[in-house]
Design an enzyme around this catalytic site. Structure first.
Site, PDB file in Angstrom:
ATOM      1  N   LYS A  22     -13.423   2.382   0.717  1.00  0.00           N
ATOM      2  CA  LYS A  22     -12.328   3.347   0.601  1.00  0.00           C
ATOM      3  C   LYS A  22     -12.259   3.934  -0.808  1.00  0.00           C
ATOM      4  O   LYS A  22     -12.146   5.153  -0.986  1.00  0.00           O
ATOM      5  CB  LYS A  22     -10.990   2.643   0.913  1.00  0.00           C
ATOM      6  CG  LYS A  22      -9.756   3.419   0.488  1.00  0.00           C
ATOM      7  CD  LYS A  22      -8.479   2.652   0.720  1.00  0.00           C
ATOM      8  CE  LYS A  22      -8.063   1.692  -0.346  1.00  0.00           C
ATOM      9  NZ  LYS A  22      -7.272   2.224  -1.461  1.00  0.00           N
ATOM     10  N   ASN A  23     -12.327   3.052  -1.825  1.00  0.00           N
ATOM     11  CA  ASN A  23     -12.092   3.520  -3.191  1.00  0.00           C
ATOM     12  C   ASN A  23     -13.282   4.270  -3.787  1.00  0.00           C
ATOM     13  O   ASN A  23     -13.168   4.848  -4.867  1.00  0.00           O
ATOM     14  CB  ASN A  23     -11.679   2.354  -4.099  1.00  0.00           C
ATOM     15  CG  ASN A  23     -10.270   1.889  -3.756  1.00  0.00           C
ATOM     16  OD1 ASN A  23      -9.548   2.560  -3.009  1.00  0.00           O
ATOM     17  ND2 ASN A  23      -9.880   0.742  -4.285  1.00  0.00           N
ATOM     18  N   CYS A 129       4.477   2.675  -7.444  1.00  0.00           N
ATOM     19  CA  CYS A 129       4.349   2.202  -6.061  1.00  0.00           C
ATOM     20  C   CYS A 129       4.621   0.707  -6.059  1.00  0.00           C
ATOM     21  O   CYS A 129       5.001   0.145  -7.087  1.00  0.00           O
ATOM     22  CB  CYS A 129       2.984   2.545  -5.481  1.00  0.00           C
ATOM     23  SG  CYS A 129       1.653   1.612  -6.234  1.00  0.00           S
ATOM     24  N   ARG A 134       1.935   2.686 -12.369  1.00  0.00           N
ATOM     25  CA  ARG A 134       0.786   3.563 -12.122  1.00  0.00           C
ATOM     26  C   ARG A 134       0.825   4.879 -12.920  1.00  0.00           C
ATOM     27  O   ARG A 134       0.848   5.971 -12.346  1.00  0.00           O
ATOM     28  CB  ARG A 134       0.665   3.892 -10.624  1.00  0.00           C
ATOM     29  CG  ARG A 134       0.879   2.736  -9.665  1.00  0.00           C
ATOM     30  CD  ARG A 134      -0.229   1.766  -9.546  1.00  0.00           C
ATOM     31  NE  ARG A 134      -1.559   2.240  -9.296  1.00  0.00           N
ATOM     32  CZ  ARG A 134      -2.157   2.329  -8.124  1.00  0.00           C
ATOM     33  NH1 ARG A 134      -1.476   2.036  -7.037  1.00  0.00           N
ATOM     34  NH2 ARG A 134      -3.411   2.692  -8.016  1.00  0.00           N
ATOM     35  N   ASP A 322      -7.748  -6.295  -6.725  1.00  0.00           N
ATOM     36  CA  ASP A 322      -7.632  -5.985  -5.292  1.00  0.00           C
ATOM     37  C   ASP A 322      -7.960  -7.180  -4.391  1.00  0.00           C
ATOM     38  O   ASP A 322      -7.833  -7.083  -3.170  1.00  0.00           O
ATOM     39  CB  ASP A 322      -8.543  -4.798  -4.935  1.00  0.00           C
ATOM     40  CG  ASP A 322      -8.029  -3.490  -5.513  1.00  0.00           C
ATOM     41  OD1 ASP A 322      -6.864  -3.451  -5.950  1.00  0.00           O
ATOM     42  OD2 ASP A 322      -8.796  -2.503  -5.535  1.00  0.00           O
ATOM     43  N   ARG A 414      -4.044   1.748   5.832  1.00  0.00           N
ATOM     44  CA  ARG A 414      -4.474   2.617   4.734  1.00  0.00           C
ATOM     45  C   ARG A 414      -5.836   2.207   4.217  1.00  0.00           C
ATOM     46  O   ARG A 414      -6.559   3.034   3.655  1.00  0.00           O
ATOM     47  CB  ARG A 414      -3.475   2.516   3.572  1.00  0.00           C
ATOM     48  CG  ARG A 414      -2.103   3.030   3.917  1.00  0.00           C
ATOM     49  CD  ARG A 414      -1.211   2.955   2.725  1.00  0.00           C
ATOM     50  NE  ARG A 414      -1.850   3.680   1.621  1.00  0.00           N
ATOM     51  CZ  ARG A 414      -1.404   3.690   0.378  1.00  0.00           C
ATOM     52  NH1 ARG A 414      -0.318   3.034   0.075  1.00  0.00           N
ATOM     53  NH2 ARG A 414      -2.023   4.373  -0.554  1.00  0.00           N
TER      54      ARG A 414
HETATM   55  N1  EPU Z   1      -3.439   2.949 -16.418  1.00  0.00           N
HETATM   56  C1  EPU Z   1      -2.778   3.528 -17.465  1.00  0.00           C
HETATM   57  N2  EPU Z   1      -2.850   4.895 -17.605  1.00  0.00           N
HETATM   58  C2  EPU Z   1      -3.585   5.662 -16.759  1.00  0.00           C
HETATM   59  C3  EPU Z   1      -4.263   5.072 -15.677  1.00  0.00           C
HETATM   60  C4  EPU Z   1      -4.187   3.690 -15.545  1.00  0.00           C
HETATM   61  O1  EPU Z   1      -2.125   2.868 -18.257  1.00  0.00           O
HETATM   62  O2  EPU Z   1      -3.623   6.885 -16.955  1.00  0.00           O
HETATM   63  C5  EPU Z   1      -3.377   1.483 -16.245  1.00  0.00           C
HETATM   64  C6  EPU Z   1      -2.807   1.062 -14.906  1.00  0.00           C
HETATM   65  O3  EPU Z   1      -1.398   1.021 -14.940  1.00  0.00           O
HETATM   66  C7  EPU Z   1      -3.428  -0.283 -14.712  1.00  0.00           C
HETATM   67  C8  EPU Z   1      -4.818  -0.113 -15.319  1.00  0.00           C
HETATM   68  O4  EPU Z   1      -4.710   1.005 -16.208  1.00  0.00           O
HETATM   69  O5  EPU Z   1      -2.751  -1.257 -15.463  1.00  0.00           O
HETATM   70  C9  EPU Z   1      -5.923   0.148 -14.323  1.00  0.00           C
HETATM   71  O6  EPU Z   1      -5.566   1.176 -13.424  1.00  0.00           O
HETATM   72  P1  EPU Z   1      -6.647   2.176 -12.809  1.00  0.00           P
HETATM   73  O7  EPU Z   1      -6.416   3.522 -13.340  1.00  0.00           O
HETATM   74  O8  EPU Z   1      -7.999   1.590 -12.998  1.00  0.00           O
HETATM   75  O9  EPU Z   1      -6.261   2.174 -11.266  1.00  0.00           O
HETATM   76  P2  EPU Z   1      -6.518   3.353 -10.268  1.00  0.00           P
HETATM   77  O10 EPU Z   1      -7.767   4.039 -10.646  1.00  0.00           O
HETATM   78  O11 EPU Z   1      -5.293   4.158 -10.084  1.00  0.00           O
HETATM   79  C10 EPU Z   1      -8.036   2.039  -8.592  1.00  0.00           C
HETATM   80  C11 EPU Z   1      -7.966   1.627  -7.150  1.00  0.00           C
HETATM   81  C12 EPU Z   1      -6.948   0.517  -6.976  1.00  0.00           C
HETATM   82  C13 EPU Z   1      -7.351  -0.656  -7.887  1.00  0.00           C
HETATM   83  C14 EPU Z   1      -7.457  -0.186  -9.334  1.00  0.00           C
HETATM   84  C15 EPU Z   1      -7.926  -1.269 -10.288  1.00  0.00           C
HETATM   85  C16 EPU Z   1      -8.506   3.653  -5.965  1.00  0.00           C
HETATM   86  C17 EPU Z   1      -8.089   4.692  -5.017  1.00  0.00           C
HETATM   87  N3  EPU Z   1      -7.596   2.760  -6.322  1.00  0.00           N
HETATM   88  O12 EPU Z   1      -6.751   2.557  -8.913  1.00  0.00           O
HETATM   89  O13 EPU Z   1      -7.041   0.111  -5.615  1.00  0.00           O
HETATM   90  O14 EPU Z   1      -6.396  -1.696  -7.787  1.00  0.00           O
HETATM   91  O15 EPU Z   1      -8.387   0.923  -9.404  1.00  0.00           O
HETATM   92  O16 EPU Z   1      -9.167  -1.739  -9.916  1.00  0.00           O
HETATM   93  O17 EPU Z   1      -9.653   3.615  -6.367  1.00  0.00           O
HETATM   94  C18 EPU Z   1      -6.291  -0.776  -3.578  1.00  0.00           C
HETATM   95  O18 EPU Z   1      -7.359  -0.392  -3.079  1.00  0.00           O
HETATM   96  O19 EPU Z   1      -5.499  -1.547  -2.992  1.00  0.00           O
HETATM   97  C19 EPU Z   1      -5.941  -0.319  -4.921  1.00  0.00           C
HETATM   98  C20 EPU Z   1      -4.694  -0.345  -5.386  1.00  0.00           C
END
Ligand code: EPU
Length: 437
Positions: A22-23, A129, A134, A322, A414
């Site tokens: 998915k990701n 969320c 996030r 995850d 999802r």
């Molecule tokens: N963060 C920031 N600022 C940003 C972006 C992220 O401070 O601009 C922080 C977040 O709050 C968190 C950390 O950085 O503490 C990592 O977040 P990341 O940006 O890596 O998460 P994401 O890209 O939004 C993806 C996956 C998530 C998974 C995370 C971490 C997708 C669609 N989602 O989210 O997947 O938990 O990486 O590996 O790729 C799930 O599949 O259940 C899921 C939540």
């Protein structure tokens, strides 16, 4: 709203196919916004998050077609989906509104592709969320370095580019480490920027690598993906291509834990253990046996009681956030106390209270869970709160004495393709019931 009724106590035996990730599929679909011509994607899972992304791409002027696949696998289980084609037919729209972004945070991954290919993007600012705040500040910081400007207007991020984006060297790490979708957003935008971009502190997750591989097939010049330093030499155009999405490492880990919890004997196809090294290491410490032969992974218990562990979630290649909830479900049955820290999303513990309703003995202090193993779990009515927390409840339900009812399973839909059909084909007893409310 659908619920699951799970009769616990069945050992899982047989073979289960892991779906495409998915990701990886979500940002890869977004990246298709930048290509001219048709992109054909294989292994895109049928999930409600993917359906939301397809709706968004259509709103953004794409033709998206999915071929059905009626072929059920010889070893049983449901048919998974056929190839999906994406083609931009009208590049006039650049807005991802609140309705879709509030349903699916990963909509933010259209920001970089839209700015790079259309010079403009209006994306509703994703709120928090169930797993935490996030923020998207790092996405914006990286895209600003490439020359984009942003305003906030009525809850929307309004991004514009004057002329063409320009390559830059940047550090993209944040307080919690690198960002997966932020890295992908900047990498996508830099693929069409003028000159060279270097992202230092890039996320190394396999989903970043898979997106880079797709972009390179489209004609991008990206190196270093899979390491903390990604180099991107901008190109003038990207063209449609054909690509197979990598296997879903989180779904695979969930099935591996299901086999271990039920003391089963499960074989997984389309499972890449190279993406799960930290998970395998911990599961072996706990007492799970994993063998790989001819591309099939076999999971059994090593014998004896499950042992407790202490670990903290980390960015890849560390133990993934995850899989934290599913691991906690497994450790509820270990012989002793486990300590699990959550470094990526410190509030991601909504499953603990629900597991306690099933007879677990878990408590939380700050961003750390203390799990005292119990002899057995018991069925109860519980509430799914987010995707992976819901998966943990399914796992607990598979071994609990009696019936577990999980409400709000739309969270599971999802991210887990046909989960009850896949698990029932290897011996689980899960019924989906629909209650009108
Ligand atoms: N963060 C920031 N600022 C940003 C972006 C992220 O401070 O601009 C922080 C977040 O709050 C968190 C950390 O950085 O503490 C990592 O977040 P990341 O940006 O890596 O998460 P994401 O890209 O939004 C993806 C996956 C998530 C998974 C995370 C971490 C997708 C669609 N989602 O989210 O997947 O938990 O990486 O590996 O790729 C799930 O599949 O259940 C899921 C939540």
């Amino acid at each position: 709203m659908d619920s699951f009724l799970i009769q616990g106590g069945q050992k899982l035996t047989g073979t289960v196919d892991v779906s495409g990730a998915k990701n990886a599929a979500l940002p890869i679909l977004s990246a298709c916004l930048m290509a001219r011509g048709v992109t054909t994607l294989h292994g895109v899972p049928r999930l409600s998050d993917i359906d939301s992304m397809i709706d968004l791409l259509r709103e953004l002027g794409c033709r998206v077609e999915r071929q059905a696949n009626a072929n059920t696998p010889a070893h049983g289980g449901p048919a998974l989906n056929g190839p999906l084609q994406v083609e931009v037919t009208d590049a006039g729209q650049s807005e991802a509104g609140y309705d879709i972004v509030s349903k699916m945070r990963a909509s933010i991954s259209v920001l970089g592709p839209l700015l790079a290919s259309r010079g403009k993007a209006v994306v509703s600012l994703p709120g928090g969320c169930a797993i935490g705040d996030r923020p998207v500040d790092l996405h914006l910081r990286g895209l600003r370095k490439l020359g984009a400007t942003f305003d906030l207007n009525g809850g929307n991020i309004v991004g514009t580019v004057n002329g063409r984006l320009k390559g830059a060297r940047m550090y993209l790490g944040g307080a919690a480490g690198p960002t997966v979708l932020g890295t992908i957003n900047v990498m996508c935008a830099a693929a069409l920027a003028e000159g060279e971009t270097v992202i230092v502190g890039a996320a190394c997750e396999p989903e970043v690598t898979d997106t880079a591989n797709l972009l390179n097939k489209m004609g991008a010049k990206i190196t270093g993906h899979g390491t903390p330093e990604i180099k991107i030499e901008g190109v003038d155009r990207l063209n449609g291509t054909e690509h197979r999405i990598i296997p879903d490492r989180i779904e695979a880990a969930t099935f591996i834990i299901a086999a271990a919890m039920t003391d089963g004997d499960l074989k997984l196809t389309n499972c890449n253990l190279n993406h799960l090294v930290a998970v395998v290491d911990q599961l072996e410490n706990i007492g799970v046996k994993l063998e790989e032969k001819d591309g099939v992974v076999r999971v059994t218990r090593a014998g004896g009681k499950l042992k407790p562990v202490e670990l903290t979630t980390q960015p890849y290649p560390g133990f993934p956030t995850d899989v934290q909830a599913q691991l906690v479900a497994l450790l509820c049955l270990a012989d002793g106390m486990s300590v699990i820290g959550e470094r990526i999303f410190p509030e991601r513990f909504l499953h603990l209270g629900e597991l306690n309703r099933m007879g677990a003995h878990v408590r939380k202090e700050g961003a750390t869970a203390f799990i005292h193993g119990v002899d057995r779990l018991q069925g109860a009515t519980v509430m799914a709160s987010d995707l992976r927390a819901s998966a943990a409840l399914v796992l607990a339900g598979l071994v609990a004495k009696g019936t577990t009812k999980i409400n709000r399973v739309y969270h599971i839909d999802r991210g887990y393709e046909k989960i009850e059909q896949k698990l029932n084909a290897v011996g689980a007893r899960i019924e989906r019931v629909n209650e009108k409310n």
